[in-house]
Design an enzyme around this catalytic site. Structure first.
Site, PDB file in Angstrom:
ATOM      1  N   LYS A 162      -5.234 -10.516   1.872  1.00  0.00           N
ATOM      2  CA  LYS A 162      -4.141 -10.164   2.771  1.00  0.00           C
ATOM      3  C   LYS A 162      -3.823 -11.340   3.692  1.00  0.00           C
ATOM      4  O   LYS A 162      -4.640 -12.266   3.871  1.00  0.00           O
ATOM      5  CB  LYS A 162      -4.521  -8.948   3.627  1.00  0.00           C
ATOM      6  CG  LYS A 162      -4.685  -7.647   2.885  1.00  0.00           C
ATOM      7  CD  LYS A 162      -5.075  -6.540   3.856  1.00  0.00           C
ATOM      8  CE  LYS A 162      -5.292  -5.215   3.147  1.00  0.00           C
ATOM      9  NZ  LYS A 162      -4.033  -4.641   2.636  1.00  0.00           N
ATOM     10  N   ARG A 184      -7.205   3.030  -4.745  1.00  0.00           N
ATOM     11  CA  ARG A 184      -7.049   3.933  -5.900  1.00  0.00           C
ATOM     12  C   ARG A 184      -8.250   3.828  -6.841  1.00  0.00           C
ATOM     13  O   ARG A 184      -8.563   4.777  -7.572  1.00  0.00           O
ATOM     14  CB  ARG A 184      -5.742   3.622  -6.615  1.00  0.00           C
ATOM     15  CG  ARG A 184      -5.646   2.246  -7.217  1.00  0.00           C
ATOM     16  CD  ARG A 184      -4.218   1.803  -7.479  1.00  0.00           C
ATOM     17  NE  ARG A 184      -3.515   1.563  -6.226  1.00  0.00           N
ATOM     18  CZ  ARG A 184      -2.221   1.229  -6.155  1.00  0.00           C
ATOM     19  NH1 ARG A 184      -1.506   1.108  -7.278  1.00  0.00           N
ATOM     20  NH2 ARG A 184      -1.646   1.010  -4.999  1.00  0.00           N
TER      21      ARG A 184
END
Length: 494
Positions: free
Chosen positions: A261, A335
């Site tokens: 990020k 996920r």
């Protein structure tokens, strides 16, 4: 902890007496107050407006509720939170805030909402400050008729709100402090205190369970992963309406892995375990709320770092279900850990599953910072959650899971890949999760990336971690009705 009790009159030791007023009923505003002073301060009895003026026995807080015919539980909570902030340097107050609520609101429900608002409004996080001045409110007397129903409502409101505050504390703690090991230890403490069954899988047990998603995300970290299961069973099996599984994403910090990020993108990533915090918050109060269902919480815990053997883009993971996943973006890690948890939850064949996760920025783009996205495979179960959110004051919005978007997850080297195309990211994330849900089990997915962590306070919502989902899920559990499995109501999943 704030203690709540009832009384027929304002106690002599009260430092403040709070009265509720409606903006469209000024003819019935309390007499004996200097309304000229209030109007000079701009008081219009809007929702959450609080002004303190002098009174005969003690100062009086005039609390705005808005238009009387538009008062809902949301407005009552907002008023309670504003009152708690206005009275933060007082330890003992008395309240008559709910006397003006319309007849269509049950008094006990209004009182419960008021208590929730007061406790949530009094919240602040100061564990990392050298000096911290917490809210001093410790005793609230609700003036008016008492009885068992009222006492129960006050206690339920307090326990639910304290569960939210507990979840907020978890979210607000820095990721370098709240490691997966500490997170799991806190879960064990909750289980011991609340009489819950608990199982904590360490790294070796996670490997034996072949949770490839959780292991793959954990590979770049020096902190070993944990997988926590907590279980509550009703005291009487005869009264049990079924079973519900709660699955919460427990990423204690998300640097993005090798798909790193930006610095700005990492600033609030201690909040990436908000789903897990919400599940643990629910489990901390479930015995007190005593829903007529068996409740099992599943929380996969790890951080997502860039260690020397971190999962690489292009790597293929074998999940607990046996399905293989090509990882093309290591920052789409939530996920992966949820997939293993959903698989484990489905093995128990519950009557319904709901997972919560700060999963996608796409959901924030779609719905903003105040509304969670809701997807799933069963209309009846989704409707129960929407209704629970309305009652609890936590907003959700239904999103589809289009069948034709599923092809975006096709992989040439594995069963599926972990990202879809450049658009509709919240939907393709939901579709990814659907691969790991037994179609015979009613399932809902809540993407709470927006409302889980906010940069300003509003009503009962505090700055930072909000504990979103705790109130809604506790309400849904109390009112749970096992949804019928209807393959024709699969909301686009196929």
């Amino acid at each position: 902890m704030i203690l709540f009790r009832t009384g027929t009159k304002v106690p002599a030791r009260s430092q403040l007496y709070a009265l509720g007023v409606c903006s469209d009923d000024n003819a019935d505003w309390p007499k004996g107050l200097d309304w000229g002073v209030l109007e000079g301060r701009g008081f219009e009895a809007k929702v959450g407006q609080v002004e303190i003026v002098s009174g005969d026995e003690c100062p009086i807080a005039v609390v705005g509720l808005g238009q009387q015919d538009k008062i809902t539980l949301r407005e009552v909570r907002h008023a309670g939170a504003s009152l708690a902030r206005a009275a933060k340097r007082m330890s003992r107050i008395a309240v008559s805030v709910t006397d003006k609520v319309p007849e269509n609101l049950e008094r006990t429900e209004a009182l419960r909402a008021l208590v929730e608002g007061i406790v949530l409004g009094a919240y602040s996080y100061g564990d990392c400050k050298s000096t911290h001045k917490p809210n001093e409110l410790s005793s609230v007397c609700v003036v008016g008729p008492g009885g068992k129903a009222v006492t129960h409502a006050l206690e339920q409101g307090r326990r639910v709100a304290e569960a939210v505050c507990f979840a907020r504390n978890l979210v607000n703690e820095p990721g370098g402090s709240l490691t997966p090991t500490k997170f799991a230890d806190i879960a064990k403490e909750v289980a011991a205190r609340e009489g819950l069954e608990v199982t904590v899988l360490d790294l070796e047990a996670i490997s034996e369970a072949k949770m490839g998603g959780l292991l793959g995300v954990n590979r770049g970290s020096e902190q070993p992963a944990r997988f926590v299961e907590l279980c509550y069973s009703p005291s009487s099996e005869y009264q049990c309406r079924g079973s519900v599984a709660l699955v919460g994403k427990g990423l204690t910090f998300d640097a993005g892995g090798l798909s790193i990020k930006t610095s700005a993108g990492m600033m609030t990533m201690k909040c990436d375990m908000s789903g897990g915090a919400a599940v643990l918050g629910v489990m901390s109060a479930v015995a007190a709320v005593a829903p007529p269902v068996k409740v099992t919480g599943y929380i996969p815990m790890t951080d997502n770092m860039l260690g020397g053997d971190a999962t690489r883009p292009g790597d293929v993971l074998t999940m607990a279900s046996g399905k293989t996943v090509e990882v093309l973006n290591t920052d789409a890690e939530g996920r992966l850990v949820l997939a293993d948890a959903l698989e484990r939850a489905c093995l128990a064949q519950p009557d319904a599953i709901v997972d919560l996760a700060t999963l996608t920025g796409a959901c924030v783009v779609a719905l903003g910072p105040k509304v969670a996205g809701l997807m799933g495979n069963n209309e009846a179960w989704l409707n129960q959650l929407v209704d629970a959110g309305d009652r609890a004051g936590e907003r959700v919005w239904r999103l589809p899971l289009p069948k034709d978007y599923k092809s975006q997850l096709d992989s040439s080297v594995a069963d599926i890949k972990n990202i879809g195309g450049p658009h509709g990211g919240a939907l393709t994330a939901g579709l990814f999760l659907s691969h790991f849900v037994d179609e015979r089990v009613p399932w809902a997915h809540l993407d709470i990336a927006g409302p889980a962590f906010v940069d300003s306070e509003e009503g009962e919502i505090a700055k930072g971690g909000t504990g979103f989902g705790v109130r809604m899920l506790l309400d849904a559990l109390v009112n749970f009705e096992p949804p019928a499995v209807d393959s024709k109501a699969v909301c686009g999943v196929g």
